[in-house]
Design a protein around this motif. Sequence first.
Motif, short mmCIF file in Angstrom:
data_model
loop_
_atom_site.label_atom_id
_atom_site.label_comp_id
_atom_site.label_asym_id
_atom_site.label_seq_id
_atom_site.Cartn_x
_atom_site.Cartn_y
_atom_site.Cartn_z
N UNK A 95 -8.74 -0.97 -10.99
CA UNK A 95 -9.56 0.18 -11.30
C UNK A 95 -9.46 1.17 -10.14
N UNK A 96 -9.15 2.44 -10.44
CA UNK A 96 -9.04 3.42 -9.36
C UNK A 96 -10.39 3.75 -8.74
N UNK A 97 -10.35 4.11 -7.49
CA UNK A 97 -11.54 4.54 -6.75
C UNK A 97 -11.29 5.98 -6.34
N UNK A 98 -12.22 6.89 -6.66
CA UNK A 98 -12.08 8.28 -6.28
C UNK A 98 -12.87 8.53 -5.01
N UNK A 99 -12.24 9.15 -4.02
CA UNK A 99 -12.90 9.40 -2.75
C UNK A 99 -12.74 10.86 -2.37
N UNK A 100 -13.80 11.52 -2.03
CA UNK A 100 -13.72 12.80 -1.34
C UNK A 100 -14.08 12.52 0.10
N UNK A 137 -11.27 0.64 2.23
CA UNK A 137 -10.53 -0.61 2.03
C UNK A 137 -11.39 -1.80 2.44
N UNK A 138 -12.01 -1.72 3.61
CA UNK A 138 -12.83 -2.83 4.11
C UNK A 138 -14.08 -3.04 3.25
N UNK A 139 -14.77 -1.95 2.94
CA UNK A 139 -16.02 -2.06 2.16
C UNK A 139 -15.79 -2.63 0.77
N UNK A 140 -14.61 -2.36 0.20
CA UNK A 140 -14.30 -2.83 -1.14
C UNK A 140 -13.38 -4.05 -1.14
N UNK A 141 -13.08 -4.59 0.04
CA UNK A 141 -12.21 -5.75 0.21
C UNK A 141 -10.93 -5.60 -0.61
N UNK A 142 -10.29 -4.45 -0.47
CA UNK A 142 -9.06 -4.18 -1.22
C UNK A 142 -7.92 -4.98 -0.62
N UNK A 143 -7.28 -5.78 -1.46
CA UNK A 143 -6.16 -6.60 -1.00
C UNK A 143 -4.81 -6.03 -1.43
N UNK A 144 -4.81 -5.16 -2.42
CA UNK A 144 -3.55 -4.56 -2.87
C UNK A 144 -3.83 -3.17 -3.44
N UNK A 145 -3.99 -2.22 -2.53
CA UNK A 145 -4.26 -0.85 -2.94
C UNK A 145 -3.05 0.05 -2.75
N UNK A 146 -3.05 1.13 -3.49
CA UNK A 146 -1.95 2.10 -3.40
C UNK A 146 -2.49 3.47 -3.78
N UNK A 147 -1.90 4.49 -3.24
CA UNK A 147 -2.33 5.86 -3.52
C UNK A 147 -1.75 6.27 -4.86
N UNK A 148 -2.64 6.63 -5.80
CA UNK A 148 -2.18 7.13 -7.09
C UNK A 148 -1.89 8.63 -7.03
N UNK A 167 1.36 9.10 0.06
CA UNK A 167 1.82 7.86 -0.54
C UNK A 167 1.60 6.71 0.42
N UNK A 168 1.52 5.49 -0.12
CA UNK A 168 1.42 4.34 0.75
C UNK A 168 0.66 3.19 0.15
N UNK A 169 0.51 2.16 0.98
CA UNK A 169 -0.17 0.94 0.59
C UNK A 169 -1.37 0.72 1.48
N UNK A 170 -2.40 0.08 0.88
CA UNK A 170 -3.64 -0.19 1.60
C UNK A 170 -4.08 -1.61 1.30
N UNK A 188 -7.12 9.36 -4.81
CA UNK A 188 -7.37 8.34 -5.82
C UNK A 188 -6.58 7.09 -5.45
N UNK A 189 -7.30 5.99 -5.31
CA UNK A 189 -6.70 4.71 -4.92
C UNK A 189 -6.68 3.79 -6.13
N UNK A 190 -5.52 3.21 -6.41
CA UNK A 190 -5.40 2.19 -7.45
C UNK A 190 -5.36 0.83 -6.78
N UNK A 191 -5.79 -0.18 -7.51
CA UNK A 191 -5.74 -1.55 -6.98
C UNK A 191 -5.21 -2.50 -8.03
N UNK A 192 -4.75 -3.64 -7.58
CA UNK A 192 -4.30 -4.70 -8.48
C UNK A 192 -5.06 -5.97 -8.14
N UNK A 193 -5.57 -6.63 -9.14
CA UNK A 193 -6.26 -7.90 -8.94
C UNK A 193 -5.27 -9.07 -8.88
N UNK A 194 -4.01 -8.81 -9.25
CA UNK A 194 -2.99 -9.86 -9.32
C UNK A 194 -2.31 -10.18 -7.99
#
Length: 131
Positions: free
Chosen positions: A1-6, A19-30, A62-65, A101-107
């Motif tokens: 699920x994407x997270x929108x941040x201003x 990233x830390x607050x949401x414990x993102x393990x596989x995020x990427x910039x959409x 672009x990048x990974x988080x 906008x950050x996308x994440x994968x639960x997989x």
Amino acid sequence: MPILCSLFPIPYSLLINVVKQNTIQSGFILTAVGSLKQANLRFANQNTNQLLIEKFEIVSLVGTLSIHSVHLHISLADKNGNVIGGHLAEDCIIYTTAEIVIGTSEEFSFLRTLDQKTGYKELEVRHKNVV
């Protein structure tokens, strides 16, 4: 699920906090749009950052988080449309807005492991069901 941040005022630090607050393990910039009035970049094959105090449009981010590492590259256009880009570093200051906008994968989990050939920690994508 994407997270929108201003984000204000330092995108890199605030992205790490998201990233830390949401414990993102596989995020990427959409996608990302916005502008900076100060940019801090590390250009290719350089050991130090370059601080640029000028107004820029963000034309690409672009990048990974993950909680293990954040690796981001940014492209910026100046008032004449000239584009520069590099590794995003601390101390960038937003001019008007930065909509990221950050996308994440639960997989998957994104890790950084040392590559013996390059000597750098490189992205390792692990499926969470694999031990």
